[in-house]
Design an enzyme around this catalytic site. Structure first.
Site, mmCIF file in Angstrom:
data_model
loop_
_atom_site.group_PDB
_atom_site.id
_atom_site.type_symbol
_atom_site.label_atom_id
_atom_site.label_comp_id
_atom_site.label_asym_id
_atom_site.label_seq_id
_atom_site.Cartn_x
_atom_site.Cartn_y
_atom_site.Cartn_z
ATOM 1 N N ASP A 1 0.826 -1.210 0.000
ATOM 2 C CA ASP A 1 0.000 0.000 0.000
ATOM 3 C C ASP A 1 0.869 1.273 0.000
ATOM 4 O O ASP A 1 2.090 1.211 -0.066
ATOM 5 C CB ASP A 1 -0.920 -0.075 1.233
ATOM 6 C CG ASP A 1 -2.294 0.503 0.983
ATOM 7 O OD1 ASP A 1 -2.433 1.356 0.094
ATOM 8 O OD2 ASP A 1 -3.238 0.102 1.684
ATOM 9 N N GLY B 1 -3.104 4.394 -8.319
ATOM 10 C CA GLY B 1 -2.992 5.036 -9.632
ATOM 11 C C GLY B 1 -2.443 6.440 -9.580
ATOM 12 O O GLY B 1 -2.313 7.112 -10.607
ATOM 13 N N ASP C 1 -10.144 3.548 -3.375
ATOM 14 C CA ASP C 1 -10.853 2.357 -2.893
ATOM 15 C C ASP C 1 -12.286 2.265 -3.403
ATOM 16 O O ASP C 1 -13.021 3.257 -3.451
ATOM 17 C CB ASP C 1 -10.884 2.360 -1.362
ATOM 18 C CG ASP C 1 -9.515 2.063 -0.776
ATOM 19 O OD1 ASP C 1 -8.519 2.032 -1.533
ATOM 20 O OD2 ASP C 1 -9.447 1.844 0.446
#
Ligand code: GLA
Length: 404
Positions: A150, A185, A205
């Site tokens: 992440d 992105g 998300d």
């Protein structure tokens, strides 16, 4: 001379080894699995997750092709140990993470885990920054097959370098580990991550909603249509070994049956990784029937690996998407984006489908295709006759066209 030969052979061996770990081999088609985040967030523990592993197998998910069982955020203790190593939260995983990984493997599944490129994970657990190689070695010693990485608490970091470092750390373990980049992105990973990992998130998300984004505390969870609309311009960057990831599935998490069916269909049209994110233990027969529809999954897993594109949109909000498949087959999806029933009236002979990326050139006046609808499993005639069909709100017609 002998020395030169030895160096040459050593180089060949190193190349072969790196080739063996190369991305195309780790994910020739989009990875399929289950991830704990969408349904449980950080409320995970060993008995709960073992029941998910068992249900994964008994529900038919494994037989349908799902392989990875991925623990998302919340599996760790709040601090590293005295040696600087990550530890599984002993309350949540009293038998440790190796035992849990062994349990997953004993059922014929692969095991995935989560961490973050920053100093902390998004939920505030210890991140990997500065610990890349030791964390990678730890995961390999547990038998990890997949890492989701992440991008929280990463201020001042260079995304490309951070993901490259972790990718090299994983490769250095010698264990094949699928690397899932999750930086939403923000830094256009489709332009640079092809040799680093096998999949990269393309957006923020997802939330369990079809056509309206969900406002959350300080951020917005994206609905299915919002995510769909952000994929078209990057379809050329996906292919065997490296996939655009429009986020995990929300099937079974509160949308209507038609919406779940459409969400799943669209992700298969997009050649998306299929990471289910629902409670596998309590899912309804309808949810199982969506997640395990082998004909629709075959579209997702089509070996050509070409994403769909938007072909047309009619005034009544029926969108036509086309995905070129192997052997000249096509997947054609009619999506009713509106909240009213609509009619599809599609005269194939008035259309020809061209796609420069896959070099597809389908002229329906010259070539006839047989039509099969993949949810009803009905044969729908051929492209010689117009397709006329009602389509409920937020539903899809999902056709496989086979050349005659
Ligand atoms: C980010 C990711 C999610 C999930 C959470 C965990 O928001 O995008 O998919 O992993 O972090 O905290």
């Amino acid at each position: 001379m002998r020395r030169t030969l030895f160096i040459f052979l050593a180089c060949v061996f190193a190349c072969l080894q790196s080739f063996a770990q190369n991305s195309a081999n780790l994910a020739p088609t989009p990875p399929m699995g289950w991830n704990s985040w969408n349904v449980f967030q950080t409320n995970i523990n060993e008995p709960l997750l073992k029941s998910m592993v068992d249900a994964y197998v008994s529900s038919g998910m494994k037989d349908a092709g799902y392989t990875y069982f991925v623990l998302d955020d919340g599996w760790m203790s709040m601090e590293r140990d005295a040696n600087g190593q990550l530890v599984a939260d002993p309350k949540k995983f009293p038998n440790g993470m190796k035992e849990f990984a062994d349990y997953v493997h004993s059922k014929g599944l692969k095991f995935g885990i989560y961490n973050c490129a920053g100093t902390k994970t998004c939920a505030g657990y210890p991140g990997t920054r500065g610990h890349e190689y030791e964390d990678a070695r730890l995961y390999a010693s547990w038998g990890v097959d997949y890492l989701k990485f992440d991008w929280c608490y990463a201020d001042g970091e260079n995304a490309r370098e951070a993901y490259k470092t972790m990718s090299l750390a994983l490769k250095a373990t010698g264990r094949p580990i699928v690397f899932s980049l999750c930086e939403w992105g923000t830094h256009q990973p489709w332009l640079w991550a092809k040799d680093d990992g096998q999949l990269w998130r393309t957006t923020g998300d997802i939330g369990p909603a079809f056509s309206t984004d969900i406002k959350r505390d300080g951020w917005t969870a994206l609905c299915v249509l919002s995510i769909l609309d952000r994929q078209d311009s990057i379809r050329q960057y996906a292919g065997p070994g490296h996939w655009n990831d429009p986020d995990m599935l929300e099937v079974g998490n509160g949308m209507t049956y038609n919406e779940d069916k459409s969400h799943f269909t669209l992700w298969c049209m997009l050649a998306a990784p299929l990471m289910s994110g629902n409670n596998l233990h309590t899912m309804s027969p309808q949810t199982i029937s969506i997640l395990t529809n082998k004909d629709v999954i075959a579209i997702d897993q089509d070996p050509l690996g070409v994403e769909c594109f938007k072909y047309a949109m009619t005034a009544d909000s029926v969108e036509t998407l086309v995905r070129p498949l192997v052997n000249g087959d096509l997947a054609v999806c009619f999506l009713n984006r509106s909240d009213k029933p609509q009619k599809v009236d599609f005269d194939w002979s008035a259309h020809s489908i061209n796609d420069a990326i896959s070099k597809t050139d389908a002229d329906f006046t010259k070539t006839t295709y047989k039509l099969r609808e993949l949810w009803s499993k009905k044969e729908m005639g051929t492209t010689k006759r117009p397709l006329k069909q009602a389509i409920p709100p937020h539903d899809v017609i999902m056709l496989r066209l086979v050349k005659q």
